[in-house]
Design an enzyme around this catalytic site. Structure first.
Site, short mmCIF file in Angstrom:
data_model
loop_
_atom_site.label_atom_id
_atom_site.label_comp_id
_atom_site.label_asym_id
_atom_site.label_seq_id
_atom_site.Cartn_x
_atom_site.Cartn_y
_atom_site.Cartn_z
N LYS A 80 -53.98 18.76 29.09
CA LYS A 80 -53.39 17.75 29.97
C LYS A 80 -51.88 17.84 29.80
CE LYS A 80 -53.63 12.89 31.26
NZ LYS A 80 -54.20 11.56 31.04
N THR A 134 -62.28 6.62 33.92
CA THR A 134 -62.19 5.98 35.24
C THR A 134 -62.90 6.72 36.34
OG1 THR A 134 -60.06 7.06 35.42
CG2 THR A 134 -60.05 4.73 34.84
#
Lengths: 460, 647
Positions: free
Chosen positions: A261, A106
């Site tokens: 992450k 994104t």
């Protein structure tokens, strides 16, 4: 299916055909709940087949149940052709040249507001149109390698990306930025750290946690930070550049082999595990947090080695795990297994025979810890010693995902497990560290008065 | 100056018709739910205490046509640091845009659907959540999640219907704490609370009509008992246009009675802006041909004695002058009551260039003592000004002054077009100030985080059962029951309406008395800070059923409730006993009849009349104890016995 009825299935599809209207028809609809006017939009393929989506004049979308429809009249057509505006990216011979490679995600996309589809914004012109600040930093060129979500990245894409980076370094690019979905960014950063060694320039991975079609997106600022790092920093390593706090303040540069992450949705999701990050970067400066990084050079003394064995797996241990899980890996011809064990690196006794079988089948088995922080230490308890006796090799404080890609990479080079062991336990770029600093493990506990006081004084 | 525009109190409906006033409303009303709309934080927990701060910037996204939305561009020019103050009891990671939305609050959706039905909306069969962009930072995501549940509703008003364009269900925004320079601070406790937005057609023709319709809508939604009340729970925006003008939106009217003056002032502002446009046209000035020149005049003003500039210089700020060719007299043209055109420019400079310390501009057309005329002469020379020109000074940090100069030129140019598309802010004195450029339709995006949600017929049928009868049906019915005019609408729209209808079925009670208790007395007790929460429907039923038998209770009701609501730990039924005289049995009644017959030896034409007279004497003390019929028979027997003994 034809785009004329994009996303529609029967019965809705039949109703559209009955009234000779299509997607993008401007219509007046007569229903048992009253009349509705608007444009028929494509429907999401995963939504039900009983509604037609209408964009009303006020910009809102609503769904009309087909069993309420008594009539549809087409009054016009208004097809949307979405295009991102382009402005030529300015060239300044005084500025460093940065190459942005796109793999998806994104960071560089925006939404087609009529359909909800994500449209990639990627060319330099498009990026300049939406993040003009980039032109103050560098001359930017881009190349789209893939358009995949990060869960679909794998060896094929890793290899191709590494080779592309090699070609860029050869060409004399001053820094490389890789746009990547965030979910597996740390897998890619780790494998690139192994496949590309001794890079003379920064290789910066970046993504966004909020897509760039929203005003609060972190995409633009992440991109600015990453491009600044690629253009100006003297850290010639594979790094992940993402928000430090959730506030729009600075990014952290994480070493590609120690980053993970850690939150499914936070902006500040990437953390360096078991160590501290390399540097902080904001719009104005890059502030190193340590000095033991590889420095930028002018030579082209780098190596690219992209061989990779795909028959490698991670096994996340859980209580009561049965040997059949590992049996099936043996049966399917796997050559390497990384276990994420409990505590200091343990699994239960019922697995012992199958671990022994792995050894007999020449399968490399490495132990990491599912606690993520801390070292494997298999001498402390008898269990550990027994497991080592079965040929399982402790991987120190290598993160499980990093051990996974490194094992695939090592097995790509050689069948000799002794050779593999040398590669695995010999750190290439910080994937195993000799010592863990006291501030390498920090998960502050909310609610503790001292922590609350601290939170009140900083922007998060 | 503005001779043909009458004062507020002199304006007639015909005057408003002359200028072609059209006005519509947007009403934002919080609905009463325990939790917020898209996360599970508690709703309605307000706290000024904060535990942490988050800093964000808002960045415009491109519209479909590759243009920046006007508002978006403006907000970006302003370069604001936006600070959110968060309290961990009231805000989670969703509101801070670090977690995707959770499923929409079904209770809130039910309430929105009920109100949509009450207001005659056509319901949609499937809701789609949209993102409505706001770049002022009032929502950390940069957009408000909003969805439409119904379109094309209506309410009756006088002899016509007022159309309702849409009913939306959306999340509430932050509350601004301060906006100084480049820092805007928000409190986040209200953020994410569910509210409904009712939008009317611009069909109101006078300021009073707008206030009337606002009041009707307010009462209607409140009649469901499912909306929040209190300060800030309902906010009105009004949009106003006049003939030849532009639709201007005025936000944040907190109280309905303020609406008429506000609309008057906006109508007057637009009227005056159109006159300015005509004057500029006469002078052959258009947006495109407007000639301006600006220059740094800090050096000329180093010796000035005028305090605002002296202070600016001491802060090291720069001063620039903009010359607007041919603008003489325009800047002092009156607009709203007490304001002139240059105020429009000052507002823009404040909001867009972030020069928030006032005064932030000085014009060559001011009447106050400011800077010496010979200094003005020098300034005029610097910007090559002629006699027909006007000048504006603006000061601040270099970058802000640059932005300010650009904005001054933009606003001056817009004057030649007439009325800019703006969102304005309601002020306490009934005037309004610039807030931002009116956003275009391009700011609506589908929310890709949430799937569409079907509203099945069965759900609508179920909800239909809860909907109160609309006020306009109740009012004539209540009038027929004799309810006085001043109580009609308040009663018909009150939460007590259904209970009132139930209680008025009880035989022997006057509906008027019930209405007085339910509305007026209840309100009076509330003002005395009595615990009116004890007045649940069951308490009213007990009271009125007893009162039907013991009318005296109605007289004593006020004292009774005051005691009961104040401190009484008693059950209402026990409290009532204190006010009902001790029970009489038949024997006691006989004694009373005996006593009465002795004392009432008056002359009566016949037994029938005497019976009636004595019953009247007896009943007040006996009602509720012994049935009147039995008393009547007993008395008749005694009278007849007496009659015989006389003979």
């Amino acid at each position: 299916m034809s785009d004329d009825y994009k996303g529609y299935r029967d019965p809705a599809l039949g109703v559209l055909k009955d009234y000779s209207v299509k997607v993008w028809s401007d219509v007046e609809m007569d229903t048992s709940r009253g009349g509705f006017k608007g444009i028929i939009l494509p429907r999401s393929e995963t939504a039900d087949a009983r509604h037609i989506v209408l964009k009303l004049r006020n910009g809102y979308n609503v769904g009309i149940a087909v069993d309420t429809i008594a009539g549809i009249k087409e009054t016009g057509r208004r097809e949307a052709h979405y295009k991102i505006p382009e402005k030529e990216f300015p060239y300044d011979p005084q500025k460093p040249n940065v190459r942005l490679l796109g793999t998806g995600g994104t960071i560089a996309s925006r939404l087609d507001y009529r359909t909800g589809a994500v449209i990639p914004a990627f060319s330099p012109g498009e990026l300049y149109g939406s993040v003009p600040e980039l032109a103050d930093i560098c001359n930017l060129t881009t190349k789209k390698l893939y358009g995949v979500f990060s869960e679909n990245m794998g060896p094929e894409q890793w290899i191709c990306t590494a080779e592309e980076i090699g070609r860029e370094i050869e060409k004399g690019t001053d820094g490389i930025v890789i746009g990547h979905g965030t979910d597996t960014m740390h897998h890619t950063s780790a494998i690139l750290s192994f496949m590309i060694q001794n890079s003379p320039v920064p290789i910066v991975m970046v993504g966004s946690q909020r897509s760039s079609d929203r005003p609060s997106s972190d995409a633009a600022l992440n991109l600015i930070h990453a491009v600044k790092t690629a253009a100006e920093s003297d850290i010639a390593e594979v790094m992940v550049c993402m928000f430090g706090p959730t506030s729009d303040q600075y990014a952290l540069l994480h070493r590609g082999t120690r980053v993970r992450k850690m939150h499914s949705s936070y902006r500040s999701t990437f953390r360096t595990i078991g160590d501290i990050p390399l540097a902080m970067v904001d719009r104005d400066s890059i502030k190193p947090l340590r000095q033991d990084y590889k420095k930028r050079r002018n030579d082209k003394d780098f190596t690219i080695d992209t061989r990779f064995e795909e028959k490698v797996s991670i096994v996340y241990y859980y209580p009561n795990m049965r040997p059949d899980i590992i049996e099936s890996l043996i049966d399917n011809g796997y050559r390497g297994i990384v276990i994420a064990g409990t505590g200091l690196g343990h699994v239960n006794k019922p697995l012992y025979p199958v671990l022994d079988k792995c050894r007999q089948n020449n399968i490399a088995v490495y132990m990491t810890v599912q606690t993520l922080w801390g070292y494997v230490q298999m001498y402390v308890y008898e269990t550990g010693r027994e497991i080592m006796g079965l040929g399982v090799i402790p991987a120190y404080n290598m993160l499980p995902e990093v051990a996974y890609v490194k094992l695939g990479w090592a097995l790509g080079k050689t069948d000799d497990l002794e050779e593999v062991k040398k590669i695995m336990l010999n750190p290439i770029n910080g994937e195993i560290t000799e010592r863990e600093p006291y501030n390498g493990y920090l998960i502050y506990q909310g609610g503790v008065p001292e922590v609350e006081t601290f939170l009140r004084t900083i922007k998060r | 100056m503005n001779p043909e525009f009458k004062s507020f109190k002199d304006m007639t409906d015909a005057d408003y018709a002359d200028i072609g006033l059209r006005s519509g409303l947007e009403i934002h009303q919080q609905v009463l739910t325990e939790k917020k709309l898209f996360c599970r934080c508690p709703a309605g927990c307000y706290s000024e205490v904060y535990d942490a701060e988050i800093l964000r910037h808002m960045r415009p996204t491109l519209s479909e046509l590759g243009e920046y939305d006007g508002t978006a561009l403006m907000e970006f020019k302003t370069r604001k640091d936006i600070i959110y103050r968060i309290n961990h009891e009231t805000v989670c990671t969703y509101e801070m845009d670090d977690t995707p939305p959770f499923e929409i609050n079904q209770k809130a959706l039910d309430i929105a659907l009920e109100i949509a039905m009450l207001l005659n909306y056509k319901l949609v069969s499937e809701i789609h959540v949209a993102r409505k962009q706001y770049l002022d930072g009032s929502i950390p995501t940069g957009f408000q999640r909003t969805t439409i549940v119904g379109i094309d509703g209506w309410i009756p008003y006088r002899d016509r219907r007022i159309g309702l364009i849409q009913l939306g269900l959306e999340e509430d925004a932050c509350r601004e704490i301060s906006d100084i320079g480049h820092t805007r601070i928000y409190r986040t406790d209200r953020l994410g609370m569910p509210l409904i937005e009712t939008v009317t057609e611009p069909e109101m023709r006078t300021p009073q009509e707008v206030a009337d319709v606002a009041e009707i809508l307010r009462r209607l939604v409140r009649s469901t008992g499912k909306v929040r009340t209190g300060i800030g729970a309902a906010r009105q925006d009004v949009n106003v246009s006049i003939k030849g003008g532009t639709r201007v939106e005025i936000k944040g009217v907190s109280r309905i009675p303020l609406i008429p003056l506000l609309i008057y002032n906006e109508a007057k502002r637009q009227h005056s802006l159109l006159r300015i446009r005509d004057e500029l046209k006469r002078r052959k000035i258009t947006k495109e041909t407007l000639e301006t020149k600006d220059a740094d005049v800090t050096g000329i003003l180093t010796q000035t004695a005028w305090e605002p500039l002296r202070q600016a210089l001491s802060r090291g700020e720069r001063i620039r002058c903009v010359n607007l060719k041919g603008f003489a007299g325009i800047l002092r043209h009156p607009l709203q009551t007490g304001k002139v055109f240059s105020k429009e420019i000052s507002d823009r400079v404040r909001v867009i260039a972030c020069i928030t310390r006032l005064p932030n501009i000085l014009t060559s057309e001011g009447t106050e003592e400011t800077i010496d005329s010979f200094i003005w002469q020098k300034i005029r020379k610097t910007v090559s000004a002629g006699d027909l020109d006007a000048q504006i000074l603006v000061w601040g940090e270099e970058r802000d002054v640059q932005t300010a100069v650009r904005e001054i030129i933009i606003r001056a140019g817009e004057a030649a077009d007439g009325i800019p598309n703006e969102t304005r802010q309601a002020l306490e004195d009934g005037t309004n100030g610039f807030e931002r450029i009116l956003p275009g339709p391009d700011r609506m995006y589908p929310d890709t985080d949430l799937p569409p949600l079907e509203i099945p017929v069965s759900r609508i049928e179920e909800l239909q059962k809860n909907i109160p009868a609309p006020v306009w049906e109740r009012v004539p019915r209540y009038r027929g029951m004799g309810i006085p005019e001043h109580l009609l609408v308040p009663l018909a729209s009150s939460l007590q309406a259904a209970l009132f209808e139930e209680l008025s079925e009880i035989e022997g009670l006057s509906p008027v008395r019930i209405a007085v208790f339910l509305l007026e007395k209840r309100k009076a007790w509330s003002r005395l800070h009595l615990n009116i929460n004890r007045l649940d429907p069951e308490a009213w039923r007990i009271f009125f059923k007893s009162a039907a038998k013991q009318p005296a209770l109605l007289e004593k009701g006020d004292d009774l409730f005051k005691t009961w609501l104040d401190e009484s730990g008693l059950e209402l039924a026990d409290e009532l006993k204190k006010y009902i005289p001790p029970a009489l049995d038949m024997e006691a009644v006989e004694d009373r009849i005996g006593g009465l017959l002795k004392s009432e030896e008056g002359m009566f034409p016949d037994l029938q009349v005497k019976h009636r007279y004595l019953m009247g004497k007896l009943m007040p003390g006996c009602r509720g104890h012994v049935p009147a019929e039995e008393i009547g028979q007993l008395l008749r027997r005694r009278l007849e016995e007496k009659d015989i003994s006389h003979e």
